[in-house]
Design an enzyme around this catalytic site. Structure first.
Site, mmCIF file in Angstrom:
data_model
loop_
_atom_site.group_PDB
_atom_site.id
_atom_site.type_symbol
_atom_site.label_atom_id
_atom_site.label_comp_id
_atom_site.label_asym_id
_atom_site.label_seq_id
_atom_site.Cartn_x
_atom_site.Cartn_y
_atom_site.Cartn_z
ATOM 1 N N LYS A 1 -12.208 1.918 -15.107
ATOM 2 C CA LYS A 1 -12.538 0.533 -14.737
ATOM 3 C C LYS A 1 -12.956 -0.278 -15.966
ATOM 4 O O LYS A 1 -12.664 -1.474 -16.054
ATOM 5 C CB LYS A 1 -13.628 0.530 -13.665
ATOM 6 C CG LYS A 1 -13.175 1.121 -12.325
ATOM 7 C CD LYS A 1 -12.143 0.227 -11.636
ATOM 8 C CE LYS A 1 -11.824 0.701 -10.227
ATOM 9 N NZ LYS A 1 -10.910 -0.226 -9.516
ATOM 10 N N ASP B 1 0.861 -1.188 0.000
ATOM 11 C CA ASP B 1 0.000 0.000 0.000
ATOM 12 C C ASP B 1 0.894 1.233 0.000
ATOM 13 O O ASP B 1 2.047 1.155 0.413
ATOM 14 C CB ASP B 1 -0.885 0.031 1.264
ATOM 15 C CG ASP B 1 -2.187 0.811 1.055
ATOM 16 O OD1 ASP B 1 -3.261 0.172 1.003
ATOM 17 O OD2 ASP B 1 -2.129 2.061 0.920
ATOM 18 N N VAL C 1 1.045 2.679 -6.562
ATOM 19 C CA VAL C 1 0.901 1.962 -7.835
ATOM 20 C C VAL C 1 0.965 2.892 -9.048
ATOM 21 O O VAL C 1 1.084 2.428 -10.182
ATOM 22 C CB VAL C 1 -0.402 1.121 -7.894
ATOM 23 C CG1 VAL C 1 -0.395 0.027 -6.834
ATOM 24 C CG2 VAL C 1 -1.645 1.995 -7.785
ATOM 25 N N TYR D 1 -13.792 7.498 -13.442
ATOM 26 C CA TYR D 1 -13.769 6.198 -12.750
ATOM 27 C C TYR D 1 -14.360 5.123 -13.653
ATOM 28 O O TYR D 1 -13.794 4.034 -13.804
ATOM 29 C CB TYR D 1 -14.565 6.300 -11.448
ATOM 30 C CG TYR D 1 -14.535 5.037 -10.606
ATOM 31 C CD1 TYR D 1 -13.526 4.818 -9.664
ATOM 32 C CD2 TYR D 1 -15.519 4.056 -10.731
ATOM 33 C CE1 TYR D 1 -13.501 3.658 -8.886
ATOM 34 C CE2 TYR D 1 -15.502 2.901 -9.954
ATOM 35 C CZ TYR D 1 -14.502 2.707 -9.032
ATOM 36 O OH TYR D 1 -14.481 1.562 -8.258
ATOM 37 N N ASN E 1 -5.672 -4.390 -6.545
ATOM 38 C CA ASN E 1 -6.842 -3.938 -5.792
ATOM 39 C C ASN E 1 -6.845 -2.435 -5.534
ATOM 40 O O ASN E 1 -7.914 -1.833 -5.441
ATOM 41 C CB ASN E 1 -6.897 -4.702 -4.457
ATOM 42 C CG ASN E 1 -7.879 -4.076 -3.491
ATOM 43 O OD1 ASN E 1 -9.087 -4.256 -3.603
ATOM 44 N ND2 ASN E 1 -7.359 -3.293 -2.541
HETATM 45 N N1 NAD Z 1 -15.983 0.277 -1.921
HETATM 46 C C1 NAD Z 1 -16.742 0.102 -3.000
HETATM 47 O O1 NAD Z 1 -17.954 0.293 -2.957
HETATM 48 C C2 NAD Z 1 -16.114 -0.387 -4.297
HETATM 49 C C3 NAD Z 1 -16.970 -0.880 -5.281
HETATM 50 C C4 NAD Z 1 -16.419 -1.378 -6.453
HETATM 51 C C5 NAD Z 1 -15.059 -1.396 -6.633
HETATM 52 N N2 NAD Z 1 -14.237 -0.911 -5.669
HETATM 53 C C6 NAD Z 1 -12.784 -1.003 -5.911
HETATM 54 O O2 NAD Z 1 -12.212 -1.809 -4.903
HETATM 55 C C7 NAD Z 1 -10.837 -1.471 -4.760
HETATM 56 C C8 NAD Z 1 -10.510 -1.352 -3.275
HETATM 57 O O3 NAD Z 1 -11.185 -0.237 -2.741
HETATM 58 P P1 NAD Z 1 -11.832 -0.175 -1.284
HETATM 59 O O4 NAD Z 1 -13.267 0.120 -1.484
HETATM 60 O O5 NAD Z 1 -11.420 -1.347 -0.475
HETATM 61 O O6 NAD Z 1 -11.187 1.193 -0.769
HETATM 62 P P2 NAD Z 1 -10.274 1.625 0.456
HETATM 63 O O7 NAD Z 1 -10.073 3.092 0.255
HETATM 64 O O8 NAD Z 1 -10.831 1.148 1.757
HETATM 65 O O9 NAD Z 1 -8.913 0.851 0.186
HETATM 66 C C9 NAD Z 1 -8.092 1.162 -0.909
HETATM 67 C C10 NAD Z 1 -6.632 1.058 -0.502
HETATM 68 O O10 NAD Z 1 -5.867 1.400 -1.637
HETATM 69 C C11 NAD Z 1 -4.809 2.241 -1.231
HETATM 70 N N3 NAD Z 1 -4.391 3.088 -2.350
HETATM 71 C C12 NAD Z 1 -5.060 4.109 -2.934
HETATM 72 N N4 NAD Z 1 -4.320 4.667 -3.901
HETATM 73 C C13 NAD Z 1 -3.159 3.971 -3.932
HETATM 74 C C14 NAD Z 1 -1.979 4.077 -4.698
HETATM 75 N N5 NAD Z 1 -1.830 5.030 -5.616
HETATM 76 N N6 NAD Z 1 -0.997 3.176 -4.476
HETATM 77 C C15 NAD Z 1 -1.123 2.232 -3.533
HETATM 78 N N7 NAD Z 1 -2.199 2.100 -2.750
HETATM 79 C C16 NAD Z 1 -3.204 2.972 -2.950
HETATM 80 C C17 NAD Z 1 -5.357 3.065 -0.073
HETATM 81 O O11 NAD Z 1 -4.319 3.551 0.764
HETATM 82 C C18 NAD Z 1 -6.232 2.020 0.633
HETATM 83 O O12 NAD Z 1 -5.518 1.329 1.623
HETATM 84 C C19 NAD Z 1 -10.622 -0.220 -5.586
HETATM 85 O O13 NAD Z 1 -9.984 -0.553 -6.797
HETATM 86 C C20 NAD Z 1 -12.024 0.285 -5.850
HETATM 87 O O14 NAD Z 1 -12.127 1.020 -7.031
HETATM 88 C C21 NAD Z 1 -14.739 -0.389 -4.518
#
Ligand code: NAD
Length: 252
Positions: free
Chosen positions: A159, A36, A63, A155, A89
């Protein structure tokens, strides 16, 4: 122990779904690189896994930075000697802006993290997998990678691009021991809302017209269970699919 002796990288693993995936993979016997850009958060997750009898190391990677990604794979190889599973992720939201309102800066930032970062990690992993003769990629995409207005233009496009990348990679390397699948979560209870800035009132209003059809919000572990299946050999015949885990939201 469905991942016994496997080595896995999980990006964005300090929070939300990435954290749940890292924890579940470790419980199932994988050695996990908890990556992370929030290094303290990654360390906390890795320590908890280790205290629980699992094997994990923390890694600091943004990333969006190629040098960080190169270092992530080098550190993984140094620590564990190989890589079996890459879980892309890490991701961020936009501010629900429709195309008429999106700035170049926001577009570039969202794509750098959600798309280019994923492509680069896949590129490095794929070349490693070709050398090894095997490997699995699991991309955490979104319902926004399958449908048109679950978020803003940036977004959604970022995606959708990963959906295409997932399918292309799956077919290209289908006879090279590499599988690549995606997950399309619906709304999940995580911290991702904190990445939304300069929210568009118009875009949010348009997006909200469909959110009432969401049956319920999910928990990170419900997505981790699908990531476990896709990362394990149990899904050996599944390749190039983007599977929704959304309580039926995209079925509407
Ligand atoms: N939460 C939702 O409703 C949802 C729905 C569909 C898809 N997603 C996708 O799921 C994935 C995980 O998201 P989440 O909801 O668990 O969010 P979250 O914010 O709880 O976790 C995301 C993590 O990614 C890390 N991060 C962000 N940018 C980064 C970077 N540039 N380099 C390294 N780490 C980075 C953050 O520090 C965090 O720990 C994402 O790709 C998001 O688009 C989320």
């Amino acid at each position: 122990m469905r991942l016994k002796d496997k080595v896995a990288i999980v990006t964005g693993a300090a929070s939300g779904m990435g954290k749940a995936i890292a924890e579940l993979y470790a419980n199932e016997g994988a050695k996990v690189v908890v990556s992370d850009y929030n290094y303290e958060g990654a360390q906390t997750v890795a320590e908890a896994i280790t205290n629980n009898g699992g094997v994990a190391i923390a890694n600091r990677t943004n990333v969006a930075e190629l040098a960080d990604l190169e270092n992530l794979f080098a550190e993984t190889k140094e620590a564990f000697g190989k890589l079996d599973i890459l879980v892309n992720n890490a991701g961020i939201m936009d501010g629900m802006e429709p195309v008429g309102e999106i700035t170049d800066e926001k577009w570039d930032r969202v794509f750098a993290v959600n798309t280019t970062g994923v492509m680069r990690a896949m590129r490095i992993a794929t070349n490693l997998f070709l050398e090894q003769g095997h490997g699995v990629i699991v991309n955490n995409i979104s319902a926004g990678g399958l449908r048109g207005a679950r978020a803003g233009a940036a977004y959604t496009a970022s995606k959708h691009a990963v959906t295409g990348l997932t399918k292309n990679t799956a077919y290209m390397y289908a006879q090279s021991g590499i599988r690549c699948n995606g997950i399309a979560p619906g709304g999940v209870e995580t911290n991702i809302g904190s990445t939304m800035t300069n929210i568009s009132e118009f875009g949010m209003g348009r997006q909200m017209t469909g959110s009432g059809t969401m049956p319920r919000v999910g928990q990170p572990m419900e997505i981790a269970q699908l990531a476990l299946f896709l990362g394990s050999d149990e899904s050996s015949f599944v390749n190039g699919q983007v599977i929704a885990a959304d309580a039926g939201w995209t079925a509407y």
